[in-house]
Design a protein around this motif. Structure first.
Motif, PDB file in Angstrom:
ATOM      1  N   TRP A 135       6.985   5.938   3.873  1.00 61.00           N
ATOM      2  CA  TRP A 135       5.693   6.595   3.728  1.00 61.00           C
ATOM      3  C   TRP A 135       5.225   7.202   5.041  1.00 61.00           C
ATOM      4  CZ3 TRP A 135       2.733   8.828   0.473  1.00 61.00           C
ATOM      5  CH2 TRP A 135       1.380   9.044   0.750  1.00 61.00           C
ATOM      6  N   ALA A 182       0.834  -1.206   0.000  1.00 59.50           N
ATOM      7  CA  ALA A 182       0.000   0.000   0.000  1.00 59.50           C
ATOM      8  C   ALA A 182       0.867   1.254   0.000  1.00 59.50           C
ATOM      9  CB  ALA A 182      -0.930  -0.011   1.211  1.00 59.50           C
ATOM     10  N   ALA A 183       1.929   1.242   0.809  1.00 58.07           N
ATOM     11  CA  ALA A 183       2.836   2.393   0.831  1.00 58.07           C
ATOM     12  C   ALA A 183       3.539   2.561  -0.507  1.00 58.07           C
ATOM     13  CB  ALA A 183       3.856   2.231   1.959  1.00 58.07           C
ATOM     14  N   VAL A 210       2.313   6.716  -6.857  1.00 61.34           N
ATOM     15  CA  VAL A 210       1.290   7.632  -7.354  1.00 61.34           C
ATOM     16  C   VAL A 210       1.663   9.076  -7.053  1.00 61.34           C
ATOM     17  CG1 VAL A 210      -1.101   8.378  -7.067  1.00 61.34           C
ATOM     18  CG2 VAL A 210      -0.581   5.947  -7.279  1.00 61.34           C
ATOM     19  N   LEU A 211       2.007   9.360  -5.801  1.00 65.27           N
ATOM     20  CA  LEU A 211       2.292  10.741  -5.391  1.00 65.27           C
ATOM     21  C   LEU A 211       3.719  11.176  -5.721  1.00 65.27           C
ATOM     22  CD1 LEU A 211       0.459  10.815  -1.944  1.00 65.27           C
ATOM     23  CD2 LEU A 211      -0.377  11.554  -4.175  1.00 65.27           C
ATOM     24  N   MET A 240       1.218   4.252  -2.949  1.00 62.07           N
ATOM     25  CA  MET A 240       1.115   5.683  -2.678  1.00 62.07           C
ATOM     26  C   MET A 240       2.388   6.419  -3.104  1.00 62.07           C
ATOM     27  SD  MET A 240      -1.893   5.925  -1.654  1.00 62.07           S
ATOM     28  CE  MET A 240      -1.842   7.672  -1.294  1.00 62.07           C
ATOM     29  N   ASN A 288       8.944   0.173   2.124  1.00 63.72           N
ATOM     30  CA  ASN A 288       8.176   1.353   1.716  1.00 63.72           C
ATOM     31  C   ASN A 288       7.393   1.970   2.866  1.00 63.72           C
ATOM     32  OD1 ASN A 288       9.000   1.391  -0.960  1.00 63.72           O
ATOM     33  ND2 ASN A 288       7.418  -0.037  -1.600  1.00 63.72           N
ATOM     34  N   SER A 289       6.936   1.136   3.808  1.00 64.65           N
ATOM     35  CA  SER A 289       6.153   1.675   4.923  1.00 64.65           C
ATOM     36  C   SER A 289       6.979   2.624   5.775  1.00 64.65           C
ATOM     37  CB  SER A 289       5.608   0.531   5.782  1.00 64.65           C
ATOM     38  OG  SER A 289       6.658  -0.275   6.283  1.00 64.65           O
TER      39      SER A 289
END
Length: 276
Positions: free
Chosen positions: A171, A119-120, A126-127, A123, A167-168
């Motif tokens: 993020w 999930a991270a 995308v961002l 994101m 990634n978490s």
């Protein structure tokens, strides 16, 4: 004996008739299942290709993310086709869907940390708070980005070491990106004794800055009195440099100001020196 033989023949004929009927019934089911599997396979590939092409043309969508969403669509179609094929043979698909849901929940709980990284990663892709080639710094990690994946981000530290960050962790923490903006500011402080003319020293600092072609003219460099000491004033030279040239230019400016205000090799004692 004749009656028994007759019964056996009748039973055999009935069994053959029933087997023939079942063969015809299941042959159509098998044929339909094969057709569904082939069509579903081609449909999943076509949808995967369309989704990948469409997402690739969307501005801001990373290639890794486009492949991820396209693969999700493909496997969702394959699962739907598989459940439909089972329904052709009279299998209760409602129970299968419930079992798949329960299995998905169990897998999600078991892979909670991994799913957080996915999930991270989505994101981050995308961002895009950072991209490949940019230098970032967080509370726990710093370095130049070499790859942003769905699970982790790869970095190269300033001393040439490889670093892998989940990634978490990137993020859920503030990230400083040193490469994103076009220009960067630098403040260089110089200590000027009280017996020196402050205006002359300001003009000399400005002259040094304006002679460097790497220093931006907009906004122009400026010099101001930052603080006062008992025997000296602290001047600050503030200027802006393009981000790729920031490190090289600031090191060169330190050298030039040191030569201008400090002790040259074989020269007199310094009148003023860069403040520590």
């Amino acid at each position: 004996m004749e009656q028994q033989a007759t019964d056996i023949i009748v039973a055999t004929r009935a069994a053959l008739a029933q087997a023939s009927a079942l063969a015809v019934q299941y042959s159509f089911s098998i044929l339909g299942a094969m057709v569904l599997l082939v069509l579903g396979w081609f449909l999943s590939r076509i949808l995967h290709r369309w989704a990948l092409t469409g997402l690739s043309h969307v501005r801001g969508i990373d290639a890794t993310l486009a492949h991820f969403f396209a693969n999700i669509l493909r496997y969702a179609v394959l699962v739907l086709v598989f459940v439909t094929v089972l329904g052709q043979f009279g299998v209760q698909t409602a129970s299968i869907i419930a079992a798949l849901g329960a299995a998905g929940l169990a897998i999600g709980l078991a892979l909670q940390g991994t799913l957080q990284n996915i999930a991270a990663g989505i994101m981050l892709l995308v961002l895009r708070p950072f991209r490949v080639g940019e230098y970032i710094e967080t509370k726990d990690v710093s370095g130049t980005i070499t790859e942003v994946g769905l699970f982790a981000t790869e970095l190269r530290t300033s001393d040439g070491l490889y670093r892998l960050a989940p990634n978490s962790t990137l993020w859920n923490t503030p990230v400083t990106n040193y490469s994103r903006e076009r220009t960067r500011k630098h403040d260089l402080q110089v200590k000027v004794p009280n017996d020196r003319d402050i205006d002359d020293e300001i003009d000399r600092l400005l002259s040094i800055a304006k002679q460097d072609p790497m220093i931006e003219s907009v906004p122009p460099p400026q010099v101001f009195v930052d603080s006062l000491e008992e025997s000296a004033a602290i001047l600050t030279l503030r200027y802006w440099v393009s981000t790729p040239q920031w490190f090289k230019t600031t090191r060169e400016m330190n050298r030039r100001v040191r030569i201008a205000f400090g002790q040259k090799p074989g020269g007199p004692e310094p009148d003023a020196a860069p403040a520590e």
